[in-house]
Design a protein around this motif. Structure first.
Motif, short mmCIF file in Angstrom:
data_model
loop_
_atom_site.label_atom_id
_atom_site.label_comp_id
_atom_site.label_asym_id
_atom_site.label_seq_id
_atom_site.Cartn_x
_atom_site.Cartn_y
_atom_site.Cartn_z
N THR A 296 0.85 -1.19 0.00
CA THR A 296 0.00 0.00 0.00
C THR A 296 0.88 1.23 0.00
N GLY A 297 0.55 2.18 -0.86
CA GLY A 297 1.25 3.46 -0.90
C GLY A 297 0.37 4.55 -0.30
N TYR A 298 1.01 5.55 0.33
CA TYR A 298 0.23 6.62 0.95
C TYR A 298 1.00 7.92 0.87
N VAL A 299 0.26 9.02 0.98
CA VAL A 299 0.83 10.36 1.05
C VAL A 299 0.16 11.09 2.20
N THR A 300 0.97 11.77 3.02
CA THR A 300 0.47 12.48 4.20
C THR A 300 0.88 13.95 4.11
N TYR A 301 -0.09 14.83 4.32
CA TYR A 301 0.19 16.27 4.35
C TYR A 301 -0.24 16.83 5.70
N ARG A 302 0.67 17.56 6.34
CA ARG A 302 0.39 18.20 7.62
C ARG A 302 0.55 19.70 7.45
N THR A 303 -0.49 20.44 7.82
CA THR A 303 -0.48 21.88 7.58
C THR A 303 0.43 22.62 8.55
N GLY A 304 0.63 22.07 9.77
CA GLY A 304 1.30 22.86 10.80
C GLY A 304 0.39 23.99 11.26
N GLU A 305 0.95 24.96 11.95
CA GLU A 305 0.17 26.13 12.38
C GLU A 305 0.08 27.12 11.22
N TRP A 306 -1.14 27.56 10.91
CA TRP A 306 -1.36 28.42 9.75
C TRP A 306 -2.43 29.43 10.09
N SER A 307 -2.62 30.40 9.21
CA SER A 307 -3.62 31.47 9.41
C SER A 307 -4.49 31.57 8.19
N LEU A 308 -5.70 32.06 8.39
CA LEU A 308 -6.66 32.22 7.31
C LEU A 308 -7.33 33.58 7.45
N LEU A 309 -6.98 34.51 6.56
CA LEU A 309 -7.55 35.85 6.57
C LEU A 309 -7.41 36.52 7.93
N GLY A 310 -6.23 36.39 8.49
CA GLY A 310 -5.97 36.98 9.79
C GLY A 310 -6.31 36.11 10.97
N TRP A 311 -7.11 35.06 10.75
CA TRP A 311 -7.45 34.12 11.83
C TRP A 311 -6.24 33.22 12.11
N GLY A 312 -5.64 33.37 13.22
CA GLY A 312 -4.43 32.65 13.57
C GLY A 312 -3.24 33.56 13.80
N GLY A 313 -3.36 34.83 13.37
CA GLY A 313 -2.30 35.80 13.63
C GLY A 313 -1.05 35.50 12.82
N ASP A 314 0.08 35.99 13.31
CA ASP A 314 1.37 35.81 12.65
C ASP A 314 1.94 34.44 13.00
N THR A 315 2.11 33.60 12.00
CA THR A 315 2.60 32.24 12.21
C THR A 315 4.07 32.08 11.82
N SER A 316 4.74 33.16 11.46
CA SER A 316 6.13 33.05 11.01
C SER A 316 7.06 32.59 12.11
N ARG A 317 6.74 32.88 13.37
CA ARG A 317 7.62 32.52 14.48
C ARG A 317 7.17 31.24 15.20
N LYS A 318 6.12 30.63 14.75
CA LYS A 318 5.65 29.40 15.39
C LYS A 318 6.44 28.20 14.87
N MET A 319 6.58 27.21 15.75
CA MET A 319 7.51 26.10 15.48
C MET A 319 6.87 24.95 14.70
N ASP A 320 5.57 24.83 14.72
CA ASP A 320 4.92 23.72 14.02
C ASP A 320 4.70 24.12 12.57
N LYS A 321 5.51 23.56 11.67
CA LYS A 321 5.46 23.92 10.26
C LYS A 321 4.89 22.77 9.43
N SER A 322 4.57 23.06 8.21
CA SER A 322 3.97 22.08 7.31
C SER A 322 5.00 21.07 6.83
N SER A 323 4.51 19.89 6.42
CA SER A 323 5.38 18.83 5.91
C SER A 323 4.56 17.91 5.02
N VAL A 324 5.26 17.20 4.15
CA VAL A 324 4.64 16.22 3.24
C VAL A 324 5.46 14.93 3.32
N ALA A 325 4.76 13.80 3.38
CA ALA A 325 5.44 12.50 3.48
C ALA A 325 4.86 11.54 2.45
#
Length: 599
Positions: A296-325
């Protein structure tokens, strides 16, 4: 039919397959069972309809009452023919055969409400197997509803560090002699680094809904905390289920999981986790598909901490970032593997793991990883089945720069105890070597010198007990088998005369069956654990060929019975084509007799 000849491979227990469950399994396997219809007709379990029909016709020539004039033989033949007739009625019917293959003779007497009548035998068999599997899973869930984990991290780096700080007596004072240390003094340098405990309790609150309440506690260097968790898991359909979890104490985390099977070959998993309503949840989406029969093959995408139209504030300094596996996972009956490649903003890695089942209920695990954050790590470990509900595991983990660590695990009925011991904070080849060799050597020595001899002794005692317990039944089976041979003597003699007239006819000179390891085949005396089946094998000759299918057990209808219950048996045959003498020996590894053809 001899039910003692209808047992699986545990009829003879090889040394490499011994475990504490063997005694119970042995008693079940050697207990009287219902008839083996495949053995009655002398065909394999994969036989076609034509093969079953041909076998039935041949047996009718042997055992049909009208073929015998002697009153005693005629009475014996009637009893044998009734069993043959019943076996043929079951195996010639696809529906009855599917039920018999799955549930045995008891299943033929049950009333099943599975599947419409127009379904094929393969589909009906699949439904029966599914129903049985669900029932076993439900019984297991009723047995074990609580799960716990206890993990104690120890730091033993001081044990392997010979450095002792010097003791100063002061200026002008004679030096103080070092104190004598005992042989176990080094163990006092072991420090408790971390303690973690978790326990959950699961309960059924609806037909498709379950509730889980759990708590966890973490203590590190005298400081720590804990939390309580609650989960509701609901199954919408066989293809879709989801669960909602939340923590009751600070920090509060809400997690929503779902699983959807789009088809038998593809699935999608989603996980949404949030700690605050002032930011979007962290999403993890995994989509997989079966590429091959066991892969079985799989692909996993994790968004990390993100913002949407200002909801979530500034995420540039947050440690949880996106990744793809991207990953592959697969397995067979005795092995499984997984490979994963992940790339992310903060860290990337490639990891692989291989698991293989070894004899004696042992699993071997090998894994390795190369990461931008953790460096190089590799581990080797094994998992041992101690008893029916208990497993013991140990592993050695090495890495640059993580060091060397040994981990022990004990699991029983959902309760798990984990003991990681840090041997060195830096990679040490000597510690890595002894950390792997010493535990393995101890485990092998205990198994070879203590456990296996004890198991073999218990098995011998159990077999002796079963022989004594069922002595009367075994004697009855023996008499029925000898009566079957008596019925076949005239047919065997006629076939022998026919083969002698042929240019290349097959003549069975002598055929013995039983425990033949230390038996002189040239002798005319038969030991107690050996029976003469010359008449039976000669009667099976057809057109200068004798075929004894494997994959099922022979019955006393054909004149076979088990002369040495629970021991490995052989079939040895002296045969000739005209004046050429040959000998063939067939090992009894799986069922009574393995495939043999004399051409």
């Amino acid at each position: 039919m001899d039910p003692y000849l209808d047992a699986p491979e545990s009829h003879t227990i090889p040394d490499e397959e011994l475990d504490d469950d063997t005694l119970l399994q042995l008693e079940q396997d050697l207990a009287p069972k219902a008839s083996d219809y495949y053995g009655v007709l002398n065909v394999s379990r994969t036989a076609t309809e034509d093969e079953i029909k041909d076998a039935y016709k041949k047996l009718c020539r042997f055992f049909h009452p009208d073929k015998h004039n002697d009153p005693n033989n005629k009475k014996v033949a009637e009893a044998r023919f009734q069993v043959i007739q019943t076996a043929y009625e079951v195996l010639s019917d696809p529906i009855k055969r599917a039920i018999y293959d799955t549930y045995g003779e008891e299943g033929l007497n049950a009333k099943w409400e599975v599947g419409p009548k127009y379904k094929t035998s393969e589909e009906i068999r699949a439904e029966y197997e599914k129903k049985e599997r669900l029932q076993r899973e439900q019984e297991l869930e009723n047995l074990v509803r609580s799960r716990g984990e206890f993990q104690l991290n120890l730091n033993a780096t001081g044990v392997f560090d010979p450095y002792e700080p010097p003791v100063f007596a002061g200026f002008g004072q004679p030096p103080i002699a070092p104190k004598r240390r005992g042989p176990l003094h080094a163990l006092t340098k072991t420090q408790i680094q971390q303690l973690f405990m978790r326990h959950t309790f699961e309960s059924q609150i609806g037909a498709q809904t379950r509730a889980i309440i759990g708590g966890s506690m973490l203590s590190r260097n005298g400081m720590g905390g804990g939390n309580l968790m609650g989960t509701i898991r609901h199954t919408v359909s066989p293809k879709l289920w989801g669960e909602l979890s939340t923590s009751f104490l600070h920090p509060r985390v809400v997690t929503l999981k779902s699983y959807y099977s789009m088809s038998t070959d593809s699935f999608v998993n989603t996980v949404a986790q949030t700690r605050t309503p002032y930011a979007p949840p962290i999403l993890t989406v995994t989509a997989g598909r079966r590429l091959y029969a066991t892969t079985t093959g799989y692909v996993t995408y994790r968004t990390g901490e993100w913002s949407l139209l200002g909801w979530g504030g500034d995420t540039s300094r947050k440690m949880d970032k996106s990744s793809v596996a991207l990953g592959l996972a697969g397995g067979q009956k005795t092995s499984s593997y997984s490979v994963e490649l992940q790339t992310g903003i903060l860290s990337s890695h490639i990891a692989c793991e291989y698991t293989r089942k070894l004899p004696n209920q042992v699993q071997l695990r090998l894994s390795g990883a190369l990461s931008t954050a953790g460096g190089i790590t590799a581990s080797i470990g094994s998992d041992h089945k101690v008893s029916k509900h208990t497993r013991f595991g140990m592993s050695l983990e090495c890495g640059l720069p993580s060091g060397v660590q040994v981990k022990f695990r004990i699991a029983r009925l959902g309760q798990k105890f984990v003991l990681p011991i840090i041997l060195s904070t830096e990679f040490d080849l000597q510690l890595a070597f002894f950390g792997a060799v010493v535990p393995v050597s101890i485990a092998v020595a205990l198994d070879q010198l203590l456990l296996q001899p004890r198991r073999r002794k218990q098995i011998k005692e159990k077999i002796a007990q079963l022989r004594e317990q069922h002595a009367e039944y075994l004697e009855t089976r023996k008499q029925e088998a000898l009566e079957g041979q008596q019925l076949m003597m005239e047919i065997a003699a006629r076939k022998k005369r026919q083969e002698e007239k042929k240019q290349d006819g097959l003549i069975i000179v002598k055929a013995w069956y039983g425990c033949l390891d230390n038996v002189d085949f040239e002798s005319d005396e038969l030991p107690e654990e050996v029976i003469d089946v010359t008449v039976v094998v000669q009667a099976l000759v057809n057109e200068s060929r004798v075929t004894i299918p494997g994959g099922h057990s022979k019955t006393n209808i054909l004149g076979f019975y088990d002369p040495c219950l629970g021991e490995r048996k052989q079939l040895r045959v002296h045969y000739r084509f005209q004046h050429r003498l040959h000998t063939a020996t067939v090992e009894d590894k799986s069922p009574l007799i393995c495939p043999m053809r004399c051409k």
